[in-house]
Design an enzyme around this catalytic site. Structure first.
Site, short mmCIF file in Angstrom:
data_model
loop_
_atom_site.label_atom_id
_atom_site.label_comp_id
_atom_site.label_asym_id
_atom_site.label_seq_id
_atom_site.Cartn_x
_atom_site.Cartn_y
_atom_site.Cartn_z
N GLU A 44 23.63 17.66 61.60
CA GLU A 44 23.57 18.26 60.15
C GLU A 44 23.69 19.72 60.03
O GLU A 44 22.81 20.41 59.39
CB GLU A 44 22.42 17.69 59.46
CG GLU A 44 22.67 16.36 58.67
CD GLU A 44 21.82 15.98 57.46
OE1 GLU A 44 22.14 16.18 56.35
OE2 GLU A 44 20.77 15.71 57.58
N TYR A 156 25.27 12.02 64.98
CA TYR A 156 24.74 12.02 63.63
C TYR A 156 25.31 10.70 62.99
O TYR A 156 26.47 10.98 62.44
CB TYR A 156 24.83 13.06 62.82
CG TYR A 156 24.27 13.36 61.44
CD1 TYR A 156 23.02 12.83 61.04
CD2 TYR A 156 25.34 13.51 60.36
CE1 TYR A 156 22.70 12.54 59.73
CE2 TYR A 156 24.75 13.38 59.25
CZ TYR A 156 23.52 12.92 58.80
OH TYR A 156 22.89 13.01 57.68
N ASP A 195 20.28 11.64 65.41
CA ASP A 195 19.77 10.95 64.31
C ASP A 195 20.71 9.83 63.93
O ASP A 195 21.70 10.14 63.51
CB ASP A 195 19.91 12.04 63.26
CG ASP A 195 19.26 11.37 61.73
OD1 ASP A 195 18.82 10.26 61.98
OD2 ASP A 195 19.54 11.96 60.62
N ASN A 197 19.74 7.20 61.94
CA ASN A 197 19.49 6.72 60.72
C ASN A 197 19.03 5.26 60.71
O ASN A 197 19.75 4.59 59.70
CB ASN A 197 20.62 7.05 59.76
CG ASN A 197 20.49 8.30 59.29
OD1 ASN A 197 19.31 8.91 58.65
ND2 ASN A 197 21.50 9.55 59.36
N ASP A 312 13.58 18.43 57.43
CA ASP A 312 12.94 17.29 56.97
C ASP A 312 12.69 16.18 58.05
O ASP A 312 12.09 15.17 58.06
CB ASP A 312 13.70 16.76 55.82
CG ASP A 312 14.97 16.28 56.20
OD1 ASP A 312 15.60 16.78 57.29
OD2 ASP A 312 15.64 15.42 55.62
#
Length: 618
Positions: A44, A156, A195, A197, A312
């Site tokens: 990101e 990602y 990441d 997710n 985050d």
């Protein structure tokens, strides 16, 4: 220390610089040193090609590979930074399916010659998704680097935002699963990080049972959803409910975080910043470092860095051992993290050079190609100059100097350094159109070469030697004692006679006129060139430079006036320099005279009133 791989979803490549400890220096080099990482995989980044800047690309001692979104702005994006002193990839690609093309090439990665491919591309019929392969790789979600030791995939994965993106999310995870399995089937080791997710087990999210109870979903149904089921098929120890899917009968990757911390609770890597759930550690673990089965014993540690703020998400890392075992033999990790010939038995044989850059490197983007960071220009020590062998000087007066122009390999390309003999000959010549006969050739002397100021030519002064250092401040105020006659224009040179006795006489006269005391020795030469530094003259020079600005005069030779705009608006505070014409000056003088007259009248009237009051009182 072994090679450390760090993965971090930064939620914007500059976002960490708003937090401690990154806000102090705001440099990527400092960030990587604090992370103690050798390979940094960022997700990101949220930038486009036009947003790339020097401090992102020209990081001293690091190389970088970007995957940027093709269409969406401020969306997704992956970057992999590698420390040049530790590891150098041998191949680099963008995208997970191989349908993209290398920079400045119309050929797709999957269509390159076999020796230039990383391999493992999805074959026809392997992908079950209805999403086009080009669409999967158009959002900047994957960078793949190949080292001699293994293939590193930094990715990602799409998040589960709404149902409209479910097909794209499943299509990407399916392509990722197929690519990893194909690489392992080729015999290559794989490290997958980023990441993803996806939650793999109940221990990887906070308070899951109460949440499922509120939503009315059973535990098995939650982990049987397509994305979590597919991910658990990929992992050793993954909880797959029911029979395994076709072509996914065997797991291929280990979760290094759980390999070293199998029962640790609260090992979360992502939190909801809107609800501020990080202080209470109410989050999920969706960032991973995964490796293939053949290299799970290569790692000495794997953990999260939940105390580092900046996003985050928090960074996750894994550390490779210094020495690993391959086919029963012990091998230094750095030997297999670099191309052959760079390391041997853990000892570096040669340094990183620009020739080691891969086509995917961001340093080869036209805006950054063949450039250095400003920090390197000021702090990087120049390479030591190699000693030059002494060459005999040809003292024959009849033959010109034959020493060739020598270039110093330590200087940049285009910088030429002349020997002292040629510098003296270039300086002493009045113009290139005139040549000195052999009988009038000047022999180089120590007094002339040391005290006589040398004329700076384009060839000799494209860059001065770094060993001289910076000049002192006094050197800027000393008057220049130029004893070298300036070169005439080409038009005047055409009018001069050809080379011969006249030319020799002209040079002789020039030497006599410019250096009348040259033959008297060092004392006379130093006396003519060295001058005493005058502090008063220096003070006047600084006063002229930093003093109050003197208003210019108009074309009539009269002083102008300076006015400042006070009217509110965009021009407020601006200075205006005006010239008053004679009529304006007359009107201005008349107004000033009238004002003085009125002041006198008012004063007389006031005195008369006071005197009348005094009379009445008496």
């Amino acid at each position: 220390m072994g090679v450390r791989i760090t993965s971090w979803n930064v939620n914007g490549i500059r976002n960490p610089f708003g937090y401690q400890p990154w806000r102090e220096k705001r440099a990527f080099e400092v960030m990587f040193d604090i992370l103690e990482a050798d390979i940094v995989v960022m997700q990101e980044t949220k930038i486009q090609r036009k947003d790339l800047q020097d401090d992102m690309v020209l990081v001293p001692g690091w190389d970088v590979y970007f995957s940027l979104p093709r269409h969406k702005k401020g969306y997704a994006g992956v970057a992999i930074y590698t420390r040049n002193s530790v590891c150098m990839p041998i191949r680099a690609e963008e995208g997970i399916t191989g349908v993209l093309c290398p920079p400045n090439s119309p050929t797709k990665f999957r269509d390159l010659p076999p020796d230039q491919q990383i391999g493992g591309y999805p074959r026809p019929g392997q992908l079950l998704s209805v999403v086009d392969e080009m669409a999967l790789d158009s959002e900047g979600r994957c960078v793949i680097l190949e080292f001699p030791a293994f293939v590193l995939i930094g990715t990602y994965s799409p998040a589960n935002r709404d149902e409209s993106r479910d097909d794209f999310r499943l299509g990407y995870l399916d392509a990722l699963d197929v690519r990893v399995r194909n690489l392992v089937a080729m015999g290559k080791r794989v490290v997958l990080t980023g990441d993803l997710n996806v939650i793999r087990a109940s221990i990887d999210t906070a308070n899951i049972f109460e949440r499922l109870k509120k939503e009315g979903i059973t535990f098995e149904d939650f982990f049987s959803m397509p994305s979590r089921r597919l991910f658990n098929h990929l992992l050793f120890g993954g909880d797959v409910h029911g029979p395994r899917d076709e072509n996914r009968e065997e797991p291929v990757l280990w979760d290094l975080g759980r390999l070293f911390h199998p029962t640790r609770e609260g090992m979360f890597t992502c939190w909801d910043t809107k609800k501020n759930t990080r202080p209470a550690n109410f989050g999920s673990r969706i960032d991973y470092v995964l490796c293939s089965d053949s290299m799970k014993n290569w790692f000495s540690d794997s953990n999260i860095q939940e105390g580092l703020m900046g996003s985050d998400h928090c960074p996750v890392f894994s550390i490779l051992k210094d020495i690993v075992e391959i086919d029963g033999k012990e091998v230094h990790t750095r030997d297999i993290m670099n191309p052959p010939g760079v390391f041997e038995d853990g000892v570096r044989l040669r340094d990183w050079t620009v020739k080691d850059l891969l086509p995917m490197s961001a340093k080869l983007i036209p805006e950054f190609d063949r450039r250095r960071s400003i920090k390197d220009m000021f702090f990087k020590k120049p390479a030591a100059a190699k000693p030059k062998p002494a060459t005999p000087v040809d003292e024959s007066p009849a033959s010109p100097s034959r020493d060739p122009i020598k270039t110093d390999p330590t200087t940049d390309e285009g910088s030429i350094e002349l020997p002292p003999s040629q510098l003296e000959s270039v300086i002493s010549m009045p113009s290139p159109a005139k040549a000195t006969p052999g009988g009038l050739k000047r022999t180089p002397s120590g007094t002339v070469s040391t005290s006589r100021p040398q004329k700076k030519t384009k060839a000799s002064l494209s860059r001065e030697s770094s060993s001289k250092g910076q000049s002192s401040l006094k050197g800027f105020f000393k008057p220049k004692n130029t004893t070298i006659r300036s070169e005439n224009s080409s038009a005047e040179e055409d009018k001069k006679p050809s080379v011969g006795l006249d030319g020799a006489l002209d040079i002789k006269k020039d030497i006599e006129s410019n250096d009348p005391d040259e033959s008297t020795g060092d004392a006379s030469e130093s006396a003519s060139t060295d001058r005493v530094f005058d502090p008063i003259e220096s003070k006047e020079s600084w006063s002229k430079l930093l003093g109050k600005r003197v208003l210019p005069k108009c074309e009539h030779g009269e002083d102008c006036i300076s006015l400042v705009t006070k009217k509110p608006g965009v021009n407020r505070g601006k200075k205006i320099i005006l010239h008053l014409f004679p009529t304006a000056r007359a009107l201005r003088g008349e107004r000033e005279g009238n004002a003085m007259a009125m002041r006198h009248v008012h004063m007389e009237q006031r005195l008369e009133r006071v005197s009348n009051r005094v009379r009445r009182m008496t």
